[in-house]
Design an enzyme around this catalytic site. Structure first.
Site, PDB file in Angstrom:
ATOM      1  N   THR A 356       0.717  -1.087   0.169  1.00 28.32           N
ATOM      2  CA  THR A 356      -0.145   0.050  -0.002  1.00 28.32           C
ATOM      3  C   THR A 356       1.092   1.399  -0.320  1.00 28.32           C
ATOM      4  O   THR A 356       2.252   0.998   0.050  1.00 28.32           O
ATOM      5  CB  THR A 356      -1.193   0.429   1.120  1.00 28.32           C
ATOM      6  OG1 THR A 356       0.115   0.082   2.487  1.00 28.32           O
ATOM      7  CG2 THR A 356      -1.622  -1.084   1.040  1.00 28.32           C
ATOM      8  N   ASP A 357       0.556   2.067  -0.826  1.00 27.42           N
ATOM      9  CA  ASP A 357       0.734   3.203  -0.124  1.00 27.42           C
ATOM     10  C   ASP A 357       0.781   3.636   1.399  1.00 27.42           C
ATOM     11  O   ASP A 357       0.114   3.060   2.065  1.00 27.42           O
ATOM     12  CB  ASP A 357      -0.133   4.401  -0.745  1.00 27.42           C
ATOM     13  CG  ASP A 357       1.548   5.906  -1.071  1.00 27.42           C
ATOM     14  OD1 ASP A 357       1.962   5.873  -0.316  1.00 27.42           O
ATOM     15  OD2 ASP A 357       0.956   7.231  -2.183  1.00 27.42           O
TER      16      ASP A 357
END
Length: 693
Positions: A356-357
């Site tokens: 994920t970011d």
């Protein structure tokens, strides 16, 4: 045992296996001898030190060759099997920890981390996360950065022999953590937009330079290249971070950038799937929307990611952008099963690691709790969770969800296997270097060399969490044959002996008259055989009574052959029972040893188990009102004990070289096993106690 790192660089420190009195089990803790090699098997020879300098960019021809070099193709079956076996050896808690890629402060909950201390080391032992992301505030100068990254890697390898990802955002342009920072001497690469104007050679040269200085510092992963297609010229969050608005050009230059990083051993991470270049909003601040339908994404934003998948991209970052025309909601792509499992994995066929970011960004943190977003991202199909805070909350939520079956066991297993496959395929050389030292790096203060009683040489990495010795080489004085004293501004010393029934009947008045002030007496031992019978030393009762009567301070030791924690507890109970009628002045010592040139019950006990046994014994001794201590030597400290787990207890260190060879703190030094002491028949073990003034 933990030995002192004598602070004089010109003194060669040589270590010896500990031993006991004649006829008694010898303290030979070597169960796997690695002569003339490092702990990881690498040759010990070192080259001269060189000043730190960033890697120079390649020539145009070299850049083109690097850019054309493809990443490793499909993971072979042998690698898959190794990853499966390694994953199977981990507990559920350890598997879940591997899913987290965090800022160091997320583990400690404290101020900005610039060095590994005991708090971080202990936190990592509890939560062996899969990766660390470092920011500008963590990085002060090349020397500090190299040490910080090296110590983080050693924490990981000492914990479970699985390397840790060490990542940074170093794109060039306005997104850098190192380039342009005072003290590093690294020029900032031009932005992606400006590099694109120079074509593939300019991109490859810049990526090669970035990859070079990241590798020199100790990083192994870069959150780059930016593979966003700038479909909205007004977009500011991406803007000049993109190679442009043509999907084919962006795809090609992202591939070239990734190749430049790989050429220096840096793992690239493509970002920001499914493409952040068409949003009006910034996902750092709140929801950011792309109003394209799937057909529109396929024509533009998805092209670089589809090509990256085909090229074998190791890692792809999922953005927090919302795609209501596709998902029918505001749900960020990073939390969307349709976008991750359905499109990235299903349609594009991606088998690598999806991260994920940062889950701390506004698009997620403003709308979901850390617990909710962590679980949702994994349920969507992401493998790793990037975050800089709220780690324990997110970790516990994932653990609880896994235990409830909300995150299927099969999904958890597959994510861990993907992570481990990448680490096994790309970081094994890094692991060996971190543990045993790179022959191309010289004068590394954390690389420790020593020898055993046979003159065989070893090298290992120092556990940075365990307190270092304070004793100095110039403080030691051999003032009389086989007698040593120590004196500096902080410490003085006392002489002592340790004995067992092998020394026969002892004239303790003569021992005291010869200047010896303390004695460690063997209380008992466990037999070598399968039965592991507990035995009281037949001279113990007489020795403890007469030594104290002669004015010596007395401590005791127990020779352990415990193969598990239950047996270590049994040994502690045995010691406590036999001390009831004997007051003692000094420590109760746990002496866990294998046997030199003889079979022992403990020959196949792991170092992790020896550490656990020591902890159990010491805890029970302390609860009974005595002061526990651990007997050790350098081979045990290098290859058996997990030193950072044993910080609460003092060490009695055995080493018969002119100077002790340990870099760690210790209380007593058994410096001779062939001493001649009035009143003691045969060779005696001689000891020095370091006493703070």
């Amino acid at each position: 045992m933990a030995v002192i790192l004598l602070g004089v660089a010109t003194i060669a420190l040589f270590m010896v296996l500990s031993g006991r009195s004649a006829g008694e089990p010898a303290a030979a803790p070597v169960r796997e001898v690695i002569p003339e090699k490092t702990a990881a098997g690498a040759q010990e020879e070192q080259k001269p030190a060189e000043a730190w300098a960033p890697q120079q960019a390649q020539s145009d021809g070299e850049a083109e060759a690097l850019a054309e070099e493809p990443p490793e193709a499909a993971v072979d079956e042998a690698l898959k099997l190794r990853a499966e076996d390694l994953a199977a050896s981990l507990s559920r808690e350890e598997k879940i920890a591997q899913l987290f890629f965090v800022a160091p402060e997320a583990l400690t909950g404290g101020e900005t981390v610039t060095a590994v201390d005991s708090a971080l080391s202990e936190a990592y032992r509890r939560y062996p996360v899969g990766g660390f992301i470092l920011f500008e505030a963590n990085l002060k100068n090349p020397e500090q950065t190299e040490k910080l990254l090296g110590d983080l890697q050693r924490c990981a390898l000492n914990r479970q022999e699985i390397p840790v990802f060490l990542g940074v955002d170093e794109e060039g342009g306005r997104v850098t953590r190192i380039a342009g920072k005072e003290g590093f001497g690294v020029d900032r690469a031009r932005s992606a937009a400006k590099l694109a104007a120079g074509g593939a050679d300019a991109v490859s040269q810049a990526a090669g330079t970035i990859g070079g200085y990241l590798a020199d510092l100790g990083f192994n992963l870069d959150f780059a290249p930016d593979a966003d297609v700038l479909t909205d010229p007004e977009n500011r969050v991406i803007g000049d971070r993109s190679f442009g608005g043509d999907p084919e050009i962006v795809s090609e230059l992202a591939r070239v950038f990734a190749g430049g990083l790989r050429a220096h051993g840096i793992i690239p991470c493509y970002k920001h799937y499914p493409g952040h270049g068409g949003t009006a909003e910034d996902s750092h601040e709140g929801y950011a929307f792309s109003h394209k339908d799937l057909a529109g994404l396929r024509r533009a934003e998805l092209v670089p990611f589809a090509d990256a998948v085909a090229d074998g991209a190791e890692m792809i970052m999922a953005a927090h952008i919302s795609l209501p025309e596709i998902t029918g909601s505001k749900l960020p792509a990073s939390l969307s099963e349709q976008m991750i499992t359905g499109i990235l994995r299903g349609e594009l066929g991606y088998e690598g690691v999806v991260i994920t970011d940062a889950l701390d960004m506004g698009a997620v943190s403003d709308n979901y709790t850390p617990a909710e977003s962590a679980v949702m991202a994994l349920q969507a199909g992401c493998d790793m969770l990037l975050l800089s805070g709220h780690f324990e909350e997110a970790y516990q939520a994932v653990l609880d969800a896994a235990e409830r079956g909300e995150i299927p066991e099969s999904s958890l297993e597959e994510s861990v296997r993907r992570i481990l496959r990448l680490k096994l395929s790309r970081l094994e050389d890094v692991s060996q270097q971190a543990l045993s030292g790179d022959p191309d790096q010289a004068a590394d203060p954390d690389l420790f060399r020593f020898v055993d009683v046979f003159g065989e040489s070893y090298q290992t990495r120092i556990d940075p969490a365990f307190p270092a010795t304070e004793y100095r080489a110039e403080g030691f004085d051999r003032f009389e044959e086989r007698k040593i004293r120590y004196e500096d501004e902080q410490y003085t010393s006392r002489l002592g002996v340790d004995v067992s029934h092998h020394n026969g009947e002892i004239d303790w008045e003569a021992v005291r008259a010869a200047g010896y002030e303390f004695a460690f007496l063997r209380l008992g031992y466990r037999g070598y055989g399968a039965a592991g019978t507990m035995n009281l030393d037949k001279e113990f009762d007489r020795n403890v009574e007469n030594a104290r009567k002669a004015g010596l301070e007395v401590g005791v030791y127990f020779f352990s052959q415990a193969v598990n924690e239950e047996e270590a507890a049994e040994e502690a109970a045995f010691v406590i029972e036999h001390l009831r009628d004997h007051p003692i002045d000094l420590e109760v010592v746990y002496d866990p040893e294998s046997i030199l040139d003889d079979e022992a019950r403990t020959d196949h006990v792991s170092g992790e188990q020896f550490t656990k046994n020591s902890l159990v014994f010491c805890k029970l001794i302390a609860e009974a009102g005595y002061r526990p201590m651990i007997y050790s030597n350098m081979l045990w400290e290098a290859f058996e004990f997990t030193m950072s787990d044993l910080m609460d207890y003092p060490f009695w260190y055995a080493d018969y070289e002119p100077l002790p060879q340990t870099p760690y703190r210790f209380r007593y030094w058994q410096y001779d096993n062939q001493g001649t002491v009035p009143g003691i028949g045969g060779p005696a073990d001689l000891n020095l106690e370091f006493v703070r003034k």
